[in-house]
Design a protein around this motif. Structure first.
Motif, PDB file in Angstrom:
ATOM      1  N   HIS A   1       4.229   2.077  -3.214  1.00  0.00           N
ATOM      2  CA  HIS A   1       3.158   2.655  -2.386  1.00  0.00           C
ATOM      3  C   HIS A   1       2.711   1.597  -1.394  1.00  0.00           C
ATOM      4  O   HIS A   1       2.461   0.443  -1.780  1.00  0.00           O
ATOM      5  N   ILE A   2       2.601   2.006  -0.150  1.00  0.00           N
ATOM      6  CA  ILE A   2       2.194   1.078   0.901  1.00  0.00           C
ATOM      7  C   ILE A   2       0.755   0.624   0.654  1.00  0.00           C
ATOM      8  O   ILE A   2       0.422  -0.553   0.743  1.00  0.00           O
ATOM      9  N   SER A   3      -0.098   1.579   0.343  1.00  0.00           N
ATOM     10  CA  SER A   3      -1.513   1.274   0.088  1.00  0.00           C
ATOM     11  C   SER A   3      -1.730   0.997  -1.396  1.00  0.00           C
ATOM     12  O   SER A   3      -0.894   1.362  -2.237  1.00  0.00           O
TER      13      SER A   3
ATOM     14  N   ARG B   1       0.187   7.710  11.492  1.00  0.00           N
ATOM     15  CA  ARG B   1      -0.643   8.352  10.496  1.00  0.00           C
ATOM     16  C   ARG B   1      -1.588   7.324   9.869  1.00  0.00           C
ATOM     17  O   ARG B   1      -1.141   6.352   9.272  1.00  0.00           O
TER      18      ARG B   1
ATOM     19  N   HIS C   1       1.455  12.242  -7.203  1.00  0.00           N
ATOM     20  CA  HIS C   1       0.291  12.686  -7.980  1.00  0.00           C
ATOM     21  C   HIS C   1       0.410  14.125  -8.469  1.00  0.00           C
ATOM     22  O   HIS C   1      -0.488  14.619  -9.133  1.00  0.00           O
TER      23      HIS C   1
ATOM     24  N   VAL D   1      -3.149   2.356  -4.169  1.00  0.00           N
ATOM     25  CA  VAL D   1      -3.652   3.676  -4.562  1.00  0.00           C
ATOM     26  C   VAL D   1      -4.821   3.569  -5.550  1.00  0.00           C
ATOM     27  O   VAL D   1      -5.664   4.465  -5.613  1.00  0.00           O
TER      28      VAL D   1
ATOM     29  N   ARG E   1      -5.635   9.770  -6.606  1.00  0.00           N
ATOM     30  CA  ARG E   1      -4.439   8.953  -6.336  1.00  0.00           C
ATOM     31  C   ARG E   1      -4.173   7.942  -7.455  1.00  0.00           C
ATOM     32  O   ARG E   1      -3.187   7.201  -7.421  1.00  0.00           O
TER      33      ARG E   1
ATOM     34  N   ALA F   1       5.052   9.472  -2.047  1.00  0.00           N
ATOM     35  CA  ALA F   1       3.873   9.854  -1.261  1.00  0.00           C
ATOM     36  C   ALA F   1       3.006  10.811  -2.097  1.00  0.00           C
ATOM     37  O   ALA F   1       2.803  10.550  -3.292  1.00  0.00           O
ATOM     38  N   ALA F   2       2.547  11.910  -1.534  1.00  0.00           N
ATOM     39  CA  ALA F   2       1.609  12.781  -2.270  1.00  0.00           C
ATOM     40  C   ALA F   2       2.244  13.404  -3.518  1.00  0.00           C
ATOM     41  O   ALA F   2       1.528  13.736  -4.476  1.00  0.00           O
TER      42      ALA F   2
ATOM     43  N   TYR G   1      -2.144   2.650   6.449  1.00  0.00           N
ATOM     44  CA  TYR G   1      -0.693   2.466   6.271  1.00  0.00           C
ATOM     45  C   TYR G   1      -0.064   1.485   7.264  1.00  0.00           C
ATOM     46  O   TYR G   1       1.129   1.192   7.162  1.00  0.00           O
TER      47      TYR G   1
ATOM     48  N   ASN H   1       9.164   6.048  -2.686  1.00  0.00           N
ATOM     49  CA  ASN H   1       7.752   6.263  -2.372  1.00  0.00           C
ATOM     50  C   ASN H   1       7.586   7.784  -2.303  1.00  0.00           C
ATOM     51  O   ASN H   1       7.874   8.395  -1.269  1.00  0.00           O
TER      52      ASN H   1
END
Ligand code: DQA
Length: 148
Positions: A101-103, A19, A81, A105, A112, A77-78, A24, A75
């Protein structure tokens, strides 16, 4: 203090590695789990590593962790938020919580930038790639050791 650490992963993280690798990375969730299991053994922690695409499942695992865990890494993820329900579940936990969070945000879309979970987290890791999970685990080990 319990040496069990829950590591919970939210929606779409089952596709990690496939993904949006430009965001990521190429490591899969199984790679992350393997690395974290190795580290957990070094730190004498027992790891409950889980992923679900369903909000209710994550909430049930948070409830399960209440009587078992000494700390939790999440984590969401979505759901980070959007989910007041996950925030409320985390409010029922008395141990330290690290949000991962990997990224980064904060460098991404404005939607985000807000996290419901940060309000209850002891600490937040964002932008350290999948290594962030190991950093979170090390920090939890330190907190659990110092609470002895
Ligand atoms: C994420 C960031 C979220 O905004 C996104 O919805 C994810 C992954 C991260 O690890 O960087 O699914 O939590």
């Amino acid at each position: 203090m319990s040496r069990i650490v829950y590591m919970l992963n939210g929606p779409n993280l089952n596709l990690l590695g496939k993904r949006q690798p430009e965001i990521y990375g190429c490591e899969t969730l199984a790679d992350v789990e393997g690395d974290c299991r190795k580290l957990a053994a070094e730190l004498s922690l027992e790891l409950e590593f889980r992923q679900s695409n369903a909000e209710h499942q994550i909430i049930d695992w948070i409830h399960e962790s209440r009587d078992r865990a000494g700390g939790l890494v999440i984590n969401p993820a979505a759901f980070t938020h959007t989910s007041v329900a996950i925030l409320d579940a985390l409010h029922c936990c008395e141990f330290p919580i690290i949000e991962v969070h990997i990224s980064n945000v904060h460098k991404r879309e404005v939607f985000r930038h807000h996290s419901f979970v940060s309000g209850v987290a002891t600490g937040v890791m964002a932008g350290f790639g999948t290594h962030g999970y190991q950093l979170a685990l090390r920090h939890l080990a330190k907190l659990i050791d110092s609470a002895k």
